[in-house]
Design a protein around this motif. Structure first.
Motif, PDB file in Angstrom:
ATOM      1  N   ILE A   1     -78.034 -14.176 -77.321  1.00 50.81           N
ATOM      2  CA  ILE A   1     -77.689 -12.863 -76.777  1.00 50.81           C
ATOM      3  C   ILE A   1     -76.522 -12.976 -75.800  1.00 50.81           C
ATOM      4  O   ILE A   1     -75.597 -12.159 -75.825  1.00 50.81           O
ATOM      5  CB  ILE A   1     -78.924 -12.210 -76.112  1.00 50.81           C
ATOM      6  CG1 ILE A   1     -79.949 -11.836 -77.184  1.00 50.81           C
ATOM      7  CG2 ILE A   1     -78.529 -10.984 -75.299  1.00 50.81           C
ATOM      8  CD1 ILE A   1     -81.268 -11.368 -76.650  1.00 50.81           C
ATOM      9  N   ILE A   2     -76.544 -14.006 -74.965  1.00 50.56           N
ATOM     10  CA  ILE A   2     -75.452 -14.206 -74.010  1.00 50.56           C
ATOM     11  C   ILE A   2     -74.143 -14.459 -74.753  1.00 50.56           C
ATOM     12  O   ILE A   2     -73.089 -13.907 -74.400  1.00 50.56           O
ATOM     13  CB  ILE A   2     -75.775 -15.360 -73.043  1.00 50.56           C
ATOM     14  CG1 ILE A   2     -76.907 -14.944 -72.105  1.00 50.56           C
ATOM     15  CG2 ILE A   2     -74.543 -15.780 -72.247  1.00 50.56           C
ATOM     16  CD1 ILE A   2     -77.452 -16.053 -71.246  1.00 50.56           C
ATOM     17  N   ILE A   3     -74.177 -15.279 -75.804  1.00 46.28           N
ATOM     18  CA  ILE A   3     -72.978 -15.559 -76.593  1.00 46.28           C
ATOM     19  C   ILE A   3     -72.449 -14.281 -77.225  1.00 46.28           C
ATOM     20  O   ILE A   3     -71.240 -14.018 -77.210  1.00 46.28           O
ATOM     21  CB  ILE A   3     -73.275 -16.636 -77.653  1.00 46.28           C
ATOM     22  CG1 ILE A   3     -73.514 -17.975 -76.978  1.00 46.28           C
ATOM     23  CG2 ILE A   3     -72.144 -16.729 -78.666  1.00 46.28           C
ATOM     24  CD1 ILE A   3     -74.034 -19.048 -77.896  1.00 46.28           C
ATOM     25  N   LEU A   4     -73.331 -13.457 -77.776  1.00 50.14           N
ATOM     26  CA  LEU A   4     -72.907 -12.208 -78.403  1.00 50.14           C
ATOM     27  C   LEU A   4     -72.301 -11.238 -77.387  1.00 50.14           C
ATOM     28  O   LEU A   4     -71.327 -10.553 -77.682  1.00 50.14           O
ATOM     29  CB  LEU A   4     -74.080 -11.556 -79.139  1.00 50.14           C
ATOM     30  CG  LEU A   4     -74.570 -12.299 -80.375  1.00 50.14           C
ATOM     31  CD1 LEU A   4     -75.822 -11.638 -80.935  1.00 50.14           C
ATOM     32  CD2 LEU A   4     -73.489 -12.395 -81.429  1.00 50.14           C
ATOM     33  N   VAL A   5     -72.860 -11.188 -76.193  1.00 53.55           N
ATOM     34  CA  VAL A   5     -72.311 -10.319 -75.145  1.00 53.55           C
ATOM     35  C   VAL A   5     -70.922 -10.805 -74.725  1.00 53.55           C
ATOM     36  O   VAL A   5     -70.010  -9.995 -74.537  1.00 53.55           O
ATOM     37  CB  VAL A   5     -73.271 -10.256 -73.931  1.00 53.55           C
ATOM     38  CG1 VAL A   5     -72.599  -9.613 -72.729  1.00 53.55           C
ATOM     39  CG2 VAL A   5     -74.536  -9.505 -74.300  1.00 53.55           C
ATOM     40  N   ILE A   6     -70.748 -12.112 -74.605  1.00 50.87           N
ATOM     41  CA  ILE A   6     -69.436 -12.656 -74.247  1.00 50.87           C
ATOM     42  C   ILE A   6     -68.410 -12.323 -75.325  1.00 50.87           C
ATOM     43  O   ILE A   6     -67.278 -11.925 -75.022  1.00 50.87           O
ATOM     44  CB  ILE A   6     -69.526 -14.175 -74.004  1.00 50.87           C
ATOM     45  CG1 ILE A   6     -70.323 -14.442 -72.728  1.00 50.87           C
ATOM     46  CG2 ILE A   6     -68.146 -14.811 -73.925  1.00 50.87           C
ATOM     47  CD1 ILE A   6     -70.658 -15.888 -72.494  1.00 50.87           C
ATOM     48  N   ILE A   7     -68.792 -12.456 -76.591  1.00 53.42           N
ATOM     49  CA  ILE A   7     -67.890 -12.109 -77.691  1.00 53.42           C
ATOM     50  C   ILE A   7     -67.545 -10.630 -77.646  1.00 53.42           C
ATOM     51  O   ILE A   7     -66.386 -10.244 -77.850  1.00 53.42           O
ATOM     52  CB  ILE A   7     -68.514 -12.504 -79.041  1.00 53.42           C
ATOM     53  CG1 ILE A   7     -68.553 -14.025 -79.171  1.00 53.42           C
ATOM     54  CG2 ILE A   7     -67.745 -11.896 -80.208  1.00 53.42           C
ATOM     55  CD1 ILE A   7     -69.305 -14.527 -80.372  1.00 53.42           C
ATOM     56  N   LEU A   8     -68.522  -9.784 -77.371  1.00 52.93           N
ATOM     57  CA  LEU A   8     -68.281  -8.349 -77.274  1.00 52.93           C
ATOM     58  C   LEU A   8     -67.308  -8.034 -76.147  1.00 52.93           C
ATOM     59  O   LEU A   8     -66.401  -7.207 -76.307  1.00 52.93           O
ATOM     60  CB  LEU A   8     -69.603  -7.606 -77.054  1.00 52.93           C
ATOM     61  CG  LEU A   8     -69.537  -6.093 -76.960  1.00 52.93           C
ATOM     62  CD1 LEU A   8     -69.009  -5.510 -78.266  1.00 52.93           C
ATOM     63  CD2 LEU A   8     -70.894  -5.522 -76.640  1.00 52.93           C
ATOM     64  N   ILE A   9     -67.452  -8.704 -75.018  1.00 47.86           N
ATOM     65  CA  ILE A   9     -66.546  -8.478 -73.888  1.00 47.86           C
ATOM     66  C   ILE A   9     -65.140  -8.972 -74.216  1.00 47.86           C
ATOM     67  O   ILE A   9     -64.148  -8.314 -73.901  1.00 47.86           O
ATOM     68  CB  ILE A   9     -67.092  -9.167 -72.614  1.00 47.86           C
ATOM     69  CG1 ILE A   9     -68.352  -8.447 -72.128  1.00 47.86           C
ATOM     70  CG2 ILE A   9     -66.041  -9.194 -71.510  1.00 47.86           C
ATOM     71  CD1 ILE A   9     -69.097  -9.177 -71.031  1.00 47.86           C
ATOM     72  N   MET A  10     -65.040 -10.126 -74.881  1.00 48.16           N
ATOM     73  CA  MET A  10     -63.724 -10.698 -75.180  1.00 48.16           C
ATOM     74  C   MET A  10     -62.937  -9.864 -76.187  1.00 48.16           C
ATOM     75  O   MET A  10     -61.745  -9.643 -76.013  1.00 48.16           O
ATOM     76  CB  MET A  10     -63.880 -12.124 -75.712  1.00 48.16           C
ATOM     77  CG  MET A  10     -64.261 -13.132 -74.663  1.00 48.16           C
ATOM     78  SD  MET A  10     -64.548 -14.780 -75.322  1.00 48.16           S
ATOM     79  CE  MET A  10     -63.016 -15.123 -76.139  1.00 48.16           C
ATOM     80  N   PHE A  11     -63.587  -9.422 -77.251  1.00 48.40           N
ATOM     81  CA  PHE A  11     -62.871  -8.762 -78.336  1.00 48.40           C
ATOM     82  C   PHE A  11     -62.989  -7.240 -78.309  1.00 48.40           C
ATOM     83  O   PHE A  11     -62.180  -6.555 -78.905  1.00 48.40           O
ATOM     84  CB  PHE A  11     -63.350  -9.288 -79.688  1.00 48.40           C
ATOM     85  CG  PHE A  11     -63.008 -10.726 -79.904  1.00 48.40           C
ATOM     86  CD1 PHE A  11     -61.712 -11.101 -80.185  1.00 48.40           C
ATOM     87  CD2 PHE A  11     -63.974 -11.704 -79.811  1.00 48.40           C
ATOM     88  CE1 PHE A  11     -61.377 -12.422 -80.388  1.00 48.40           C
ATOM     89  CE2 PHE A  11     -63.657 -13.030 -80.010  1.00 48.40           C
ATOM     90  CZ  PHE A  11     -62.360 -13.398 -80.292  1.00 48.40           C
TER      91      PHE A  11
END
Length: 60
Positions: free
Chosen positions: A11-21
């Protein structure tokens, strides 16, 4: 390796990806990753088929 990540880490990885892109680029990113994986899979299948054909030709 993926067994040690767990659900919270994923979930943390997916949130970081969402913030980045950003939400507008995620579908494009997913599509391009999917196409890349399909192309890679097709090319490796082609190489394996050629290898099998050469082994069959050697046996004859």
């Amino acid at each position: 390796m993926l067994n040690s990540i767990g659900i919270p880490g994923l979930i943390i990885i997916l949130v970081i990806i969402l913030i980045m892109f950003g939400p507008s680029k995620l579908p494009k990113l997913g599509r391009s990753i999917g196409e890349s994986m399909k192309n890679f899979k097709d090319s490796t299948k082609g190489v394996l088929d050629e290898e099998e054909d050469s082994k069959k030709a050697e046996k004859m």
